[in-house]
Design a protein around this motif. Structure first.
Motif, PDB file in Angstrom:
ATOM      1  N   VAL B  28       8.741   1.153  -2.951  1.00 59.10           N
ATOM      2  CA  VAL B  28       9.009   2.372  -2.177  1.00 59.10           C
ATOM      3  C   VAL B  28       7.771   3.250  -2.243  1.00 59.10           C
ATOM      4  CG1 VAL B  28      10.675   4.226  -1.779  1.00 59.10           C
ATOM      5  CG2 VAL B  28      11.341   2.250  -3.138  1.00 59.10           C
ATOM      6  N   ARG B  33      11.889   7.690   1.554  1.00 61.74           N
ATOM      7  CA  ARG B  33      13.323   7.733   1.231  1.00 61.74           C
ATOM      8  C   ARG B  33      13.924   6.350   1.424  1.00 61.74           C
ATOM      9  NH1 ARG B  33      14.610  12.337   5.556  1.00 61.74           N
ATOM     10  NH2 ARG B  33      12.407  12.745   5.838  1.00 61.74           N
ATOM     11  N   LEU B  34      14.555   5.874   0.378  1.00 63.29           N
ATOM     12  CA  LEU B  34      15.140   4.534   0.403  1.00 63.29           C
ATOM     13  C   LEU B  34      16.660   4.633   0.238  1.00 63.29           C
ATOM     14  CD1 LEU B  34      14.820   1.324   0.010  1.00 63.29           C
ATOM     15  CD2 LEU B  34      14.903   1.850  -2.432  1.00 63.29           C
ATOM     16  N   LEU B 156      16.616   9.156  -8.317  1.00 62.18           N
ATOM     17  CA  LEU B 156      17.592   8.096  -8.060  1.00 62.18           C
ATOM     18  C   LEU B 156      18.985   8.719  -8.000  1.00 62.18           C
ATOM     19  CD1 LEU B 156      16.304   5.567 -10.776  1.00 62.18           C
ATOM     20  CD2 LEU B 156      15.664   5.631  -8.356  1.00 62.18           C
ATOM     21  N   ALA B 188      15.531   7.712  -3.790  1.00 59.10           N
ATOM     22  CA  ALA B 188      16.276   6.472  -3.523  1.00 59.10           C
ATOM     23  C   ALA B 188      17.741   6.761  -3.774  1.00 59.10           C
ATOM     24  CB  ALA B 188      15.790   5.364  -4.450  1.00 59.10           C
ATOM     25  N   ALA B 201      17.585   7.960   5.236  1.00 61.29           N
ATOM     26  CA  ALA B 201      16.550   7.066   4.690  1.00 61.29           C
ATOM     27  C   ALA B 201      15.505   6.624   5.723  1.00 61.29           C
ATOM     28  CB  ALA B 201      17.220   5.835   4.089  1.00 61.29           C
TER      29      ALA B 201
END
Lengths: 331, 241
Positions: B28, B33-34, B156, B188, B201
């Protein structure tokens, strides 16, 4: 109250009202019980032991039955220094604090390696080791005869530690209030709150970037300093140090006082100490044969009726009263 | 702390002897943004817990901002820049909202609390309430705000919208989007609400039985209806859009 970009009520000095109330209560004790000041001074010194235990049990969830080791280390260090010629009271307090802190460092480093019952056993073993050392080193500690001949110099060169215990009581009160003010500030600091977090869930605290063992060890040292100050106060005001000051009985009594008053707020520790010791004093005078039974009954009643101790019960009652009179405030 | 990239390489992990993740690799870029998607039990939470060092890692490495953090413990990873808001909302229930936030200051002054209140004004209104008196949405806001106060370089978030009322979801996602657009951190998130996740995302990973079954951009995934249907079992998504 809606957010308007300004931060209100962030107090730099928390709990001024609570500490002020304690100061007033102590002053009332001085005025109302002028003939019992020696007993009251002993209660104040013991309060520091129970407060120090609260830092470990109530804040961090450390299980210990060896807190008297820290108290006794402070008492013996101050007593030995006094017998050997250093009699200035504040210096004796500093020596007691250093000895308590050092003992806290050593015992904490060992005890914190274990958890649960193993931790409890280690704490008892460490305290017993220290008690036996104090017993064997009679040339230094007086052994089973106790360390006597402690004669603290007058406070500020003016106020002698008299037999009635006036100076001892006021000195103990001032020290207790100062220690409490510092401890309340620590309790409200990020460090103090993280220690309470560790008690709730160490995994969460680790995920916040905090190493649990060093944080607990730091609190153990602070606890040792507080207990050491209490021990030194006891040596200064009673002018004798006995093996009972490092004994298992004192550790167990301190835990009982903490449970009675309620752990985790410091005020509960004070309330528990005062209640237990006054109960012990008056009931044992009235009924020397069965007073321990009555103490047992009191404890069972408190634990069943108010499981969070006397302080917890007082908080519950206060919040119910607030809810009844000011429903908006309690929402 | 500036945004940092996050890389996992051949990551296999689980609990005890059980292997939940199997050779997961992804990267990433910083400040992106994941979204990690997948059906229940595919290893999404385990992936985040492994990134935080809370599971047993069998193989692979984890790199945050160019630094290999694989051998570090959970606390050291957090200090290296990883911020974690678990599915269980890691607030301290016996502390008040304000005390929870103070606990997360990480050496910053108390004036930093203003950042949390500006992000979630509701927390300011509830600042004297204990954690156990908050609603699920308020707990989620508190957990997120406390983590953000530590200024992580990689955040996260495990199912931040789970069980929240739609209005709270909007409030929370708006706050996260503002953080992401500021470019100060990489975010994420694991999320079951597909639309919210794809709106948020840039890129998406879909896990299936502990492996990466699909990886690409959020835009690509919107176009590949069969992937959504097969891997996420969301048949109605295309029509809804």
């Amino acid at each position: 109250m809606a957010w308007n970009g300004a931060l209100p009520n962030i107090r730099a000095w928390p709990d001024a009202a609570g500490i002020g109330s304690i100061a007033l209560t102590i002053l009332a004790g001085y005025l109302v019980f002028p003939d019992d000041l020696a007993l009251l001074a002993r209660i104040l010194a013991t309060s520091l032991l129970v407060v120090s235990l609260d830092l470990l049990v109530g804040f961090c969830g450390i299980i210990t039955l060896g807190q008297a080791a820290l108290f006794g280390a402070g008492a013996y260090a101050a007593g030995i220094a006094a017998v050997r010629g250093l009699s200035e009271p504040f210096s004796l307090l500093a020596i007691g604090a250093a000895a308590g802190g050092l003992t806290g460092l050593v015992s904490g480093a060992i005890i914190l390696r274990a958890h649960g019952l193993a931790q409890l056993v280690l704490s008892i073993a460490f305290a017993q080791l220290l008690a036996e050392t104090a017993n064997k080193a009679s040339w230094l500690t007086g052994g089973s005869d106790g360390l006597s001949g402690i004669a603290p110099a007058p406070l500020f060169g003016e106020f002698r530690f008299d037999l009635l215990g006036r100076t001892g009581y006021l000195f103990s009160a001032a020290v207790l209030i100062a220690v409490l003010a510092v401890l309340r500030a620590i309790a409200g600091s990020p460090f103090g709150l993280l220690c309470r977090g560790i008690r709730a869930d160490p995994v969460r605290v680790r995920a916040m970037g905090v190493s649990v063992y060093p944080a607990l060890l730091k609190m153990y040292i602070i606890s040792g300093i507080v207990a050491g100050v209490g021990g030194a106060l006891s040596a200064i005001t009673t002018q004798v140090v006995g093996l009972d000051s490092v004994g298992f009985d004192l550790s167990a009594s301190a835990l009982v006082m903490l449970v009675l008053g309620g752990a985790g707020s410091l005020y509960g520790a004070l309330l528990g100490t005062v209640t237990f010791m006054l109960f012990q004093h008056f009931v044992s005078a009235e009924n020397p044969f069965h007073w321990l039974t009555l103490v047992g009954v009191l404890l069972i009643a408190v634990v069943l009726i108010a499981p969070r101790g006397l302080a917890g019960a007082a908080r519950t009652i206060a919040s119910r009263l607030v809810a009844r009179w000011h429903p908006q405030a309690s929402r | 702390m500036a945004a940092a990239g996050l890389e996992a390489e051949g990551l296999s992990a689980g609990y005890g002897g059980a292997r939940i993740l199997d050779a997961v690799s992804f990267s990433v870029p910083a400040a992106s943004r994941l979204a990690v998607l997948g059906r229940n039990g595919t290893g999404k939470t385990t992936l985040f817990a492994t990134l935080m060092g809370q599971t047993r890692r069998h193989a692979g490495r984890i790199v945050v901002g160019g630094r290999d953090v694989t051998s570090l413990g959970s606390a050291a990873r957090a200090r290296a820049g990883l911020g974690y808001v678990p599915q269980t909302r890691n607030i301290f229930r016996s502390l008040t909202v304000e005390e929870n936030l103070i606990a997360g200051l990480k050496g910053r002054s108390r004036s930093a609390l203003g950042e949390a209140y500006a992000m979630f004004p509701r927390l300011f209104e509830r600042r004297r309430h204990r954690g156990d008196r908050l609603s699920g949405g308020e707990q989620q806001m508190l957990s997120t705000a406390r983590t953000l106060l530590g200024r992580p370089s990689v955040l996260l978030l495990d199912e931040p919208l789970e069980g929240l009322a739609p209005i709270i979801c909007e409030e929370l996602m708006a706050a996260l989007t503002r953080q992401a657009e500021a470019g100060t951190m990489t975010i994420a998130l694991v999320e079951q609400k597909l639309e919210s996740a794809l709106d948020f995302a840039d890129s998406v990973l879909i896990l299936e039985r502990g492996r990466i079954a699909w990886a690409g951009s959020a835009r690509q995934l919107r176009a590949e209806h069969h992937v959504i249907e097969r891997l996420l079992a969301v048949g109605a998504f295309a029509e809804e859009r």
